[in-house]
Enzyme design. Structure first.
Site, PDB file in Angstrom:
ATOM      1  N   HIS A 376       7.409  -6.404   6.684  1.00  0.00           N
ATOM      2  CA  HIS A 376       7.767  -6.623   4.563  1.00  0.00           C
ATOM      3  C   HIS A 376       7.294  -7.184   3.992  1.00  0.00           C
ATOM      4  O   HIS A 376       7.589  -7.362   2.855  1.00  0.00           O
ATOM      5  CB  HIS A 376       8.834  -5.666   4.340  1.00  0.00           C
ATOM      6  CG  HIS A 376       8.241  -4.286   3.029  1.00  0.00           C
ATOM      7  ND1 HIS A 376       7.487  -4.683   2.199  1.00  0.00           N
ATOM      8  CD2 HIS A 376       8.987  -3.280   3.387  1.00  0.00           C
ATOM      9  CE1 HIS A 376       7.381  -3.217   1.537  1.00  0.00           C
ATOM     10  NE2 HIS A 376       8.837  -2.501   2.463  1.00  0.00           N
ATOM     11  N   TYR A 489      19.108   3.200  -5.832  1.00  0.00           N
ATOM     12  CA  TYR A 489      17.552   2.914  -5.762  1.00  0.00           C
ATOM     13  C   TYR A 489      16.610   3.803  -5.441  1.00  0.00           C
ATOM     14  O   TYR A 489      16.723   4.748  -4.601  1.00  0.00           O
ATOM     15  CB  TYR A 489      17.675   1.635  -5.021  1.00  0.00           C
ATOM     16  CG  TYR A 489      16.614   0.679  -4.821  1.00  0.00           C
ATOM     17  CD1 TYR A 489      16.081  -0.353  -5.144  1.00  0.00           C
ATOM     18  CD2 TYR A 489      15.208   1.013  -3.490  1.00  0.00           C
ATOM     19  CE1 TYR A 489      15.143  -0.857  -5.415  1.00  0.00           C
ATOM     20  CE2 TYR A 489      13.990   1.052  -3.229  1.00  0.00           C
ATOM     21  CZ  TYR A 489      13.992  -0.481  -4.511  1.00  0.00           C
ATOM     22  OH  TYR A 489      12.823  -1.597  -4.458  1.00  0.00           O
ATOM     23  N   SER A 491      12.213   2.828  -5.614  1.00  0.00           N
ATOM     24  CA  SER A 491      11.337   1.589  -5.784  1.00  0.00           C
ATOM     25  C   SER A 491       9.991   2.344  -6.712  1.00  0.00           C
ATOM     26  O   SER A 491       9.663   3.330  -6.520  1.00  0.00           O
ATOM     27  CB  SER A 491      10.637   1.031  -4.545  1.00  0.00           C
ATOM     28  OG  SER A 491       9.540   0.410  -4.347  1.00  0.00           O
ATOM     29  N   THR A 502       7.553  -4.689  -6.851  1.00  0.00           N
ATOM     30  CA  THR A 502       7.989  -3.217  -7.426  1.00  0.00           C
ATOM     31  C   THR A 502       9.135  -3.571  -8.285  1.00  0.00           C
ATOM     32  O   THR A 502       9.410  -4.992  -8.390  1.00  0.00           O
ATOM     33  CB  THR A 502       8.894  -3.157  -6.136  1.00  0.00           C
ATOM     34  OG1 THR A 502       9.594  -3.625  -5.496  1.00  0.00           O
ATOM     35  CG2 THR A 502       7.945  -2.237  -4.822  1.00  0.00           C
TER      36      THR A 502
END
Length: 659
Positions: A376, A489, A491, A502
């Site tokens: 990632h 959370y 995104s 992001t």
């Protein structure tokens, strides 16, 4: 169930969600084996003129941050009052100075944005293992033509489609990613003609006049031939655009072959089929010491083991792995319809037949089930989804090899098995990595929710956002389970800006808290009152999403200010406040991506006592895959409470619809 994960929390796994993209039209409908498309506009046509990510005003960040803290701390509580004082002192004092410094740094680096560099560092400095903690998965639906789900045939067709994307990228003719607000008015010949005539330095403004918004393309450069290499303290991303070879893993062994010839052309389909078939049929027995499992280790541990591998004469072999186009893992297990087996196979497996450091690994099971596990640090969901979608559609709509395809290609002289030189110390490291990876993987649990007859149709009928309803369900469900609201959370992509990554959207609000108390309390309001409250949640959620997509959240801004404060060696009280630590300890880590080609997606919780929630809402179905580490959190209990939450929420909508 169509689920995916392209989002994580602020300080650890961040996976960008796609805000929407319409492909630009190609200049010709003629089929060209070497390229998946030949765009009328160069891939980076809009890149130079993309707007820069704005730095929010300090006063706005103050308001947004405190609004997010209210449902967690309790408005008017001693804890909230203390946090408010820390924030106000920060805004009036050190925060103002840090803001000036952040703005000055941003002006001095106009080629990028204020968060891009620090965000890369955040990823690359974290020492936790990549699988589960960072690497997400997406699993494709099967090929609609049963005979094409054979492992070798599907692998070859997907490889060819991937190479066609690679060639288009290298040639700069992969269509730029563009979000069309109204495709009927902007996705037209006039749009391509006008924006094509404009220089790159102003082309974005031309697109804007059509209410079309080009997205950042900078991440696509690391999609192929890219690997995260472990280094003590901070990893690095290495890339070799000139490499033309593929890496294939089978039984923990490594095989390579040139997929492009000396002129850079993709080998004929039958030749590539022969190479894949040769590896599948002639692969060695399972490796006793699978090097790949080392990529599941703590990054410093792996970095030191890699140094030892290089010292033993394996530097060239490691470089071949690093520079390969991507990793194709041929698994010797069929996952079939066993959902947990599928999720475990693609998210972590036993680590033996994986190289978690590669930009992505295309994993194909014995039964042809295909998915990707991707690293990632190099990018977010926009580039991954674009590749995934284009590759799937091309490989299924235009397959180049078929069940009856034959080949006389001499694969034995084209495929090379990589050999490692291992001493006792490295063998011991491999054994220890296997033990630790198995222990962590075993502690992870999956629970799945799938509800039919609930979906977008009813949401839209009442003018409420489907995503807000999904997020409201998470709040109501967790509140029912635990009796409290927790840091959450979601995104949101900022790909509309140059080098955008992001921003965090905070779905836990005072509006959702009110619904939690109403639905889970003893004195439930009328359905009419509840409907009004639910619509308020949707309104607030929509505004927060718009702010985040426009770079007007608070998480990245505070992250940047904190970095500057740490460099000075004096951390303001706002950052040492327990409330700041708590809001960044995301118990509920959520993300969505609805796609008709994605069968499933998963990721691990971002904290040990948290839940990782990949979700999707379709016209008449909603679902979620929930990961957890029992007994730190109760995924099964959450899914049960979540089911009740959606039944209650949709009952309000359905009842209101009848009245």
């Amino acid at each position: 169930m169509i689920l995916s994960r392209l989002g994580k929390h602020q300080a650890k796994n961040v996976r960008g969600s796609v805000v929407g993209a319409i492909r630009l039209k190609s200049s010709s409908n003629e089929y060209d084996y070497q390229f998946i498309q030949k765009s009328r506009l160069p891939s980076n046509h809009f890149q130079k003129s993309l707007p820069r990510l704005p730095i929010p005003k300090l006063e706005n960040t103050r308001e947004r941050y405190l609004n997010a803290q209210k449902p967690l701390l309790g408005e008017g509580s001693d804890a909230f009052n203390a946090t408010t004082k820390h924030v106000d002192d920060f805004v009036k004092g050190e925060g103002a100075k840090l803001q000036e410094q952040l703005i000055a740094e941003d002006k001095a680096n106009k080629h990028t944005n204020y968060i891009s560099g620090p965000w890369f560092d955040m990823y690359l400095k974290d020492r936790v293992p990549l699988p589960i903690n960072y690497n997400p998965i997406l699993v494709l639906v099967n090929d609609p033509k049963p005979g094409y789900n054979d492992q070798v045939i599907r692998a070859t067709n997907m490889l060819i489609s991937s190479l066609r994307i690679l060639k288009s990228l290298r040639a700069g003719i992969l269509a730029p990613e563009v979000f069309h607000l109204n495709p009927k008015k902007s996705d037209t010949d006039l749009f391509y003609t006008v924006t094509g005539l404009l220089p790159s330095s102003v082309s974005w403004y031309g697109a804007y006049l059509f209410k079309a918004f080009p997205l950042d393309m900078s991440q696509y450069g690391n999609l192929f031939n890219s690997t995260r290499v472990p280094c003590v303290g901070k990893d690095k991303i290495v890339k070799n655009d000139k490499a033309n070879h593929m890496l294939v893993m089978r039984n923990g062994n490594f095989y390579v072959f040139d997929a492009l010839d000396k002129n850079g052309n993709i080998l004929p389909p039958s030749d590539l089929l022969a190479c894949i078939d040769y590896i599948a049929k002639n692969a060695s027995a399972a490796s006793e010491f699978p090097i790949g499992v080392l990529t599941s280790e703590n990054r410093d541990v792996w970095a030191k083991a890699r140094q030892e591998l290089e010292a033993q004469g394996n530097a060239e072999v490691l470089n071949i792995i690093d520079s390969s186009i991507f990793n194709l893992s041929l698994d010797d297990e069929a996952v079939g319809s066993n959902r947990e087996k599928l999720l475990r196979s693609y998210l972590h497996s036993d680590g033996a037949n994986r190289w978690f450091d590669k930009s992505f690994s295309l994993i194909i099971g014995k039964d042809g089930t295909a998915g990707i596990n991707f690293e990632h640090s190099w990018g977010d969901g926009v580039a991954v989804l674009r590749y995934f979608t284009d590759m799937f559609k091309d490989s299924t709509n235009k397959p180049q090899v078929h069940p009856d395809t034959k080949s006389n290609f001499d694969a034995a002289n084209h495929v090379r098995k990589l050999e490692f030189k291992l001493n006792d110390s490295i063998k011991k490291s491999i054994a220890e990595a296997k033990r630790k990876h198995a222990e962590i993987s075993k502690s992870l649990a999956f629970d799945v929710l799938e509800m039919h007859n609930y979906g977008k149709k009813l949401c839209k009928k009442h003018g409420v956002s489907p995503d807000s309803i999904m997020q409201l369900g998470f709040q109501v469900g967790y509140h029912k389970l635990s009796g409290k609201n927790v840091a959450t959370y979601e995104s949101c992509s900022t790909a509309a800006f140059r080098h955008g990554r992001t921003e965090t959207m905070r779905p836990c609000t005072m509006a959702t808290q009110a619904v939690c108390n109403a639905l889970n309390g003893s004195n439930q309001p009328s359905n009419a009152e509840l409907l009004t409250m639910i619509k308020k949640c949707s309104e607030v959620h929509g505004n927060l999403t718009k702010d985040a997509a426009m770079g007007q959240g608070f998480d990245r801004h505070l992250f940047g200010l904190r970095r500057l404060a740490e460099q000075k060696g004096a951390l303001p009280a706002i950052f040492s406040d327990p409330a700041y630590a708590a809001i960044n300890h995301n118990i509920l880590s959520t993300s969505t991506l609805s796609s008709d080609i994605v069968m499933a997606g998963a990721f691990g919780p971002v904290v040990k006592d948290g839940l990782g929630i990949g979700y999707s809402i379709m016209n008449d179905m909603l679902g979620a895959i929930v990961s957890s580490y029992p007994p730190n959190n109760n995924g099964a209990g959450f899914v049960s409470a979540l089911k009740t939450a959606y039944e209650n929420i949709f009952n309000v909508l359905e009842t209101a619809n009848k009245s």
